[in-house]
Design a protein around this motif. Structure first.
Motif: not given
Length: 157
Positions: A146-153
């Protein structure tokens, strides 16, 4: 289908951290200007998250075929910007992203069956052969994902 409907599906079909994290991701996306367009895939409903009118991928939640494989959430992203060589990206995010690259089942890609027009992809400086047209896939969502997907988004914004 609206954001409310995807939230209703998540609340009705998911449990525990997976539910919490998916609702967190939906809220994050809404707060940052993303919207969700629904479409049908067989008997299931999937969502096409968009940003400024441009699709960024697909979300599937608790489809029967997924559940039988032990997957409750599938999120596919086709974020063209992340394919540039970028020294400003931290190594953890690079490694996370590279670990979620989808290999195309039609390797080498054979249009018109596949919409992939950039085969191979260079993702954060690393070349990946035979990637799909939505080359990143995330199944289930733990806190780190979740943390990394938010960074990507955030990079989309």
């Amino acid at each position: 289908m609206s954001e409310k409907q995807i939230k209703n599906l998540v609340n009705g079909k998911l449990t525990d951290d997976t539910k919490k994290n998916m609702l967190d991701l939906i809220a994050f996306m809404e707060e940052n200007g993303f919207s969700f367009e629904a479409f049908t895939s067989g008997n299931d409903i999937r969502w096409d998250p968009t940003y400024k009118g441009k699709s960024i991928g697909c979300i599937a939640v608790a489809e029967e075929s997924m559940l039988s494989a032990g997957v409750s959430i599938a999120l596919w992203l086709g974020l063209d910007w992340c394919f540039d060589d970028s020294s400003s990206i931290d190594d953890e995010l690079k490694e996370f992203t590279w670990a979620h690259v989808v290999n195309c089942p039609q390797s080498p890609c054979k249009p018109p069956y596949c919409k992939n027009s950039k085969n191979p992809w260079k993702i954060f400086g690393k070349e990946h052969e035979s990637t799909c047209h939505a080359p990143l896939a995330f199944f289930n969502l733990d806190n780190k994902a979740l943390m990394n997907i938010k960074k990507l988004l955030r990079m989309t914004i």
